[in-house]
Scaffold this motif. Structure first.
Motif, PDB file in Angstrom:
ATOM      1  N   PRO A 225      39.099  22.156  42.170  1.00  0.00           N
ATOM      2  CA  PRO A 225      37.742  22.055  41.760  1.00  0.00           C
ATOM      3  C   PRO A 225      36.748  21.575  42.792  1.00  0.00           C
ATOM      4  O   PRO A 225      35.709  21.950  42.926  1.00  0.00           O
ATOM      5  CB  PRO A 225      37.637  21.519  40.465  1.00  0.00           C
ATOM      6  N   VAL A 226      37.242  20.519  43.363  1.00  0.00           N
ATOM      7  CA  VAL A 226      36.528  19.515  44.250  1.00  0.00           C
ATOM      8  C   VAL A 226      36.183  20.492  45.601  1.00  0.00           C
ATOM      9  O   VAL A 226      35.200  20.823  45.880  1.00  0.00           O
ATOM     10  CB  VAL A 226      37.212  18.405  44.711  1.00  0.00           C
ATOM     11  N   GLY A 227      37.401  21.068  46.029  1.00  0.00           N
ATOM     12  CA  GLY A 227      37.393  21.875  47.335  1.00  0.00           C
ATOM     13  C   GLY A 227      36.202  23.265  47.072  1.00  0.00           C
ATOM     14  O   GLY A 227      35.662  23.565  47.824  1.00  0.00           O
ATOM     15  N   ASP A 228      36.776  23.787  45.981  1.00  0.00           N
ATOM     16  CA  ASP A 228      36.018  24.977  45.451  1.00  0.00           C
ATOM     17  C   ASP A 228      34.324  24.766  45.520  1.00  0.00           C
ATOM     18  O   ASP A 228      33.648  25.620  45.879  1.00  0.00           O
ATOM     19  CB  ASP A 228      36.570  25.560  44.325  1.00  0.00           C
ATOM     20  N   LEU A 229      34.019  23.603  44.640  1.00  0.00           N
ATOM     21  CA  LEU A 229      32.966  23.264  44.804  1.00  0.00           C
ATOM     22  C   LEU A 229      32.013  22.863  46.172  1.00  0.00           C
ATOM     23  O   LEU A 229      31.171  23.354  46.310  1.00  0.00           O
ATOM     24  CB  LEU A 229      32.402  22.333  43.761  1.00  0.00           C
ATOM     25  N   ARG A 230      32.867  22.289  46.942  1.00  0.00           N
ATOM     26  CA  ARG A 230      32.350  21.992  48.160  1.00  0.00           C
ATOM     27  C   ARG A 230      32.278  23.214  49.139  1.00  0.00           C
ATOM     28  O   ARG A 230      31.140  23.403  49.672  1.00  0.00           O
ATOM     29  CB  ARG A 230      33.085  21.083  48.959  1.00  0.00           C
ATOM     30  N   LEU A 231      33.035  24.006  48.986  1.00  0.00           N
ATOM     31  CA  LEU A 231      32.864  25.370  49.674  1.00  0.00           C
ATOM     32  C   LEU A 231      31.712  26.058  49.194  1.00  0.00           C
ATOM     33  O   LEU A 231      30.888  26.715  49.879  1.00  0.00           O
ATOM     34  CB  LEU A 231      34.384  26.205  49.527  1.00  0.00           C
ATOM     35  N   ALA A 232      31.632  26.234  47.767  1.00  0.00           N
ATOM     36  CA  ALA A 232      30.516  27.220  47.296  1.00  0.00           C
ATOM     37  C   ALA A 232      29.164  26.647  47.452  1.00  0.00           C
ATOM     38  O   ALA A 232      28.272  27.416  47.608  1.00  0.00           O
ATOM     39  CB  ALA A 232      30.839  27.411  45.696  1.00  0.00           C
ATOM     40  N   THR A 233      29.037  25.182  47.662  1.00  0.00           N
ATOM     41  CA  THR A 233      27.780  24.814  47.760  1.00  0.00           C
ATOM     42  C   THR A 233      27.431  24.105  49.264  1.00  0.00           C
ATOM     43  O   THR A 233      26.282  23.758  49.565  1.00  0.00           O
ATOM     44  CB  THR A 233      27.663  23.547  46.996  1.00  0.00           C
ATOM     45  N   GLY A 234      28.290  24.527  50.180  1.00  0.00           N
ATOM     46  CA  GLY A 234      28.159  24.280  51.683  1.00  0.00           C
ATOM     47  C   GLY A 234      28.132  22.851  52.043  1.00  0.00           C
ATOM     48  O   GLY A 234      27.387  22.334  52.747  1.00  0.00           O
ATOM     49  N   GLY A 235      29.180  22.054  51.213  1.00  0.00           N
ATOM     50  CA  GLY A 235      29.453  20.656  51.514  1.00  0.00           C
ATOM     51  C   GLY A 235      29.248  19.884  50.306  1.00  0.00           C
ATOM     52  O   GLY A 235      29.285  18.455  50.552  1.00  0.00           O
ATOM     53  N   GLY A 236      29.186  20.321  49.186  1.00  0.00           N
ATOM     54  CA  GLY A 236      29.198  19.241  47.997  1.00  0.00           C
ATOM     55  C   GLY A 236      27.735  19.410  47.623  1.00  0.00           C
ATOM     56  O   GLY A 236      26.640  19.892  47.888  1.00  0.00           O
ATOM     57  N   ALA A 237      27.659  18.859  46.293  1.00  0.00           N
ATOM     58  CA  ALA A 237      26.320  18.718  45.483  1.00  0.00           C
ATOM     59  C   ALA A 237      25.456  17.465  45.919  1.00  0.00           C
ATOM     60  O   ALA A 237      26.076  16.533  46.280  1.00  0.00           O
ATOM     61  CB  ALA A 237      26.737  18.741  43.976  1.00  0.00           C
ATOM     62  N   HIS A 238      24.297  17.964  46.215  1.00  0.00           N
ATOM     63  CA  HIS A 238      23.165  16.781  46.476  1.00  0.00           C
ATOM     64  C   HIS A 238      23.164  15.593  45.573  1.00  0.00           C
ATOM     65  O   HIS A 238      22.771  14.385  45.907  1.00  0.00           O
ATOM     66  CB  HIS A 238      21.848  17.454  46.951  1.00  0.00           C
ATOM     67  N   GLY A 239      23.167  15.979  44.369  1.00  0.00           N
ATOM     68  CA  GLY A 239      23.441  14.980  43.259  1.00  0.00           C
ATOM     69  C   GLY A 239      24.610  15.494  42.252  1.00  0.00           C
ATOM     70  O   GLY A 239      24.872  16.669  41.940  1.00  0.00           O
ATOM     71  N   VAL A 240      25.211  14.657  41.759  1.00  0.00           N
ATOM     72  CA  VAL A 240      26.348  14.667  40.765  1.00  0.00           C
ATOM     73  C   VAL A 240      25.786  13.743  39.651  1.00  0.00           C
ATOM     74  O   VAL A 240      25.607  12.484  39.711  1.00  0.00           O
ATOM     75  CB  VAL A 240      27.597  14.136  41.211  1.00  0.00           C
ATOM     76  N   LEU A 241      25.845  14.401  38.409  1.00  0.00           N
ATOM     77  CA  LEU A 241      25.534  13.494  37.159  1.00  0.00           C
ATOM     78  C   LEU A 241      26.898  13.800  36.357  1.00  0.00           C
ATOM     79  O   LEU A 241      27.371  14.801  35.901  1.00  0.00           O
ATOM     80  CB  LEU A 241      24.337  14.370  36.366  1.00  0.00           C
ATOM     81  N   ILE A 242      27.423  12.392  35.970  1.00  0.00           N
ATOM     82  CA  ILE A 242      28.578  12.646  35.204  1.00  0.00           C
ATOM     83  C   ILE A 242      28.394  12.140  33.958  1.00  0.00           C
ATOM     84  O   ILE A 242      28.153  10.747  33.532  1.00  0.00           O
ATOM     85  CB  ILE A 242      29.805  11.578  35.912  1.00  0.00           C
ATOM     86  N   THR A 243      28.451  12.929  32.804  1.00  0.00           N
ATOM     87  CA  THR A 243      28.123  12.834  31.454  1.00  0.00           C
ATOM     88  C   THR A 243      29.690  12.623  30.770  1.00  0.00           C
ATOM     89  O   THR A 243      29.514  11.970  29.645  1.00  0.00           O
ATOM     90  CB  THR A 243      27.521  14.075  30.988  1.00  0.00           C
ATOM     91  N   ALA A 244      30.622  12.927  31.367  1.00  0.00           N
ATOM     92  CA  ALA A 244      31.918  12.759  30.494  1.00  0.00           C
ATOM     93  C   ALA A 244      32.624  11.485  30.588  1.00  0.00           C
ATOM     94  O   ALA A 244      32.482  10.831  31.563  1.00  0.00           O
ATOM     95  CB  ALA A 244      32.943  13.820  31.258  1.00  0.00           C
ATOM     96  N   PRO A 245      33.041  11.180  29.289  1.00  0.00           N
ATOM     97  CA  PRO A 245      33.357   9.726  29.138  1.00  0.00           C
ATOM     98  C   PRO A 245      34.733   9.661  29.436  1.00  0.00           C
ATOM     99  O   PRO A 245      35.896   9.588  28.829  1.00  0.00           O
ATOM    100  CB  PRO A 245      33.312   9.569  27.607  1.00  0.00           C
TER     101      PRO A 245
END
Length: 345
Positions: A225-245
């Motif tokens: 998921p990390v690699g897939d997200l970085r690829l799809a967004t062109g380098g990763g998310a500008h902001g990340v919000l972690i709500t999961a405990p």
């Protein structure tokens, strides 16, 4: 029940089921108000409180609940900030000192003398709540008590966290956890002009995220998921919000953050959080904690809801079902939010 008593769900022993009790309606003192509860949301924080999960534990007995919405039915001496009949919310930030460096800078959420609803002060799992009129949430006209309840904790927490990420319209934000907080975070992010990635381990919640408008979804438990997200967004998310405990979600969220981006932590799992120092330093990543929101954040978060841009998905339950609701919350069987309906039996 007599007119001088109320039903309440009480933590009498940490880690044990709540006791359903009939208690005296609290007397209103100077500078206080009494709120007749119409609805109260149930938050994962209530579960942490009842279990005594955090380093500073609440003193028993106490009444949890920090998403209580109701009508002002009594005013203490000197109260002018609200009037009888106003609909207000009694949130997590019950009160603060008003004069420390943090309060003066409009950061009352980190005041050293802050009191917290349903934790250090009795909260909304009761038919009446004592409150500080200077810190209640003002519920906009047209927003029902049940619709407002999740906004005054889950909503404002997500909204503030997104603001703290610094992500700008048109940029990517990754929302980790699509439950009670995350499904609201997606809606706030879209209303704020952001492009949304949603991450969860539950395909049903990811489908929900897509229906809400998330552009990309990733199952955190499968593939890369990390690699897939970085690829799809062109380098990763500008902001990340972690709500999961979840500590694994914290590690994953930092890895999903773009160079010079900001990873905001709002989930509160117990334990320590080691960080990958080389990656954080070399990529100039900011890791930031965000704790609910200020009174101004609250007004803004409620305004989005009143305008119809954000709406919590919730089910209504009576107060008598609170232990069942806690059991379901503990085992991850609450899809979004539960709101206690004080008009129910």
């Amino acid at each position: 029940m007599t007119t001088n008593t109320m039903h309440a769900a009480v933590v009498e022993t940490l880690g044990q089921p709540l006791a359903l009790r009939e208690l005296p309606i609290p007397a209103v003192g100077p500078g206080q108000i009494l709120v007749k509860t119409e609805a109260c949301g149930v938050c994962h924080t209530d579960l942490h409180a009842a279990h005594g999960d955090w380093p500073v534990k609440p003193s028993v007995p106490f009444i949890p609940g920090h998403e209580g919405i109701g009508l002002v039915v009594a005013l203490g001496e000197g109260v002018t900030a609200v009037k009888l009949g106003d609909r207000v919310g009694v949130p997590w930030l019950f009160s603060a000192c008003g004069h420390c460096e943090h309060c003066l800078a409009a950061w009352e959420t980190v005041c050293g003398e802050a009191q917290f609803g349903g934790y250090t002060r009795n909260g909304g799992f009761a038919e009446y709540i004592l409150a500080d009129p200077n810190y209640v949430a003002r519920i906009p006209a047209g927003l029902s008590a049940a619709d407002a309840a999740p906004i005054i904790c889950a909503g404002v927490t997500c909204y503030k966290g997104i603001k703290e990420s610094g992500a700008k319209p048109g940029q990517w934000i990754a929302i980790s956890g699509v439950g009670g907080l995350g499904h609201l975070a997606i809606q706030y992010a879209l209303a704020m002009g952001l492009r949304v990635c949603a991450i969860d381990v539950d395909d049903g919640k990811l489908a929900h995220a897509s229906r809400l408008g998330a552009e990309l979804v990733f199952n955190a438990s499968r593939g890369d998921p990390v690699g897939d997200l970085r690829l799809a967004t062109g380098g990763g998310a500008h902001g990340v919000l972690i709500t999961a405990p979840s500590l694994s979600a914290f590690h994953q969220g930092v890895a999903m953050t773009r160079k010079r981006g900001t990873c905001v932590l709002v989930g509160l799992p117990p334990g320590e959080f080691p960080t990958p120092l080389f990656d954080v330093v070399a990529n100039c990543i900011t890791i930031r904690g965000s704790f609910v929101g200020t009174r101004q954040d609250m007004a803004e978060a409620l305004a989005f809801a009143a305008a119809g841009k954000v709406k919590a998905d919730y089910e209504l339950q009576p107060l008598s079902s609170i232990n069942n609701v806690f059991d379901r919350l503990q085992s991850g069987r609450v899809p979004s939010r539960v709101v206690i309906d004080f008009g129910a039996a």
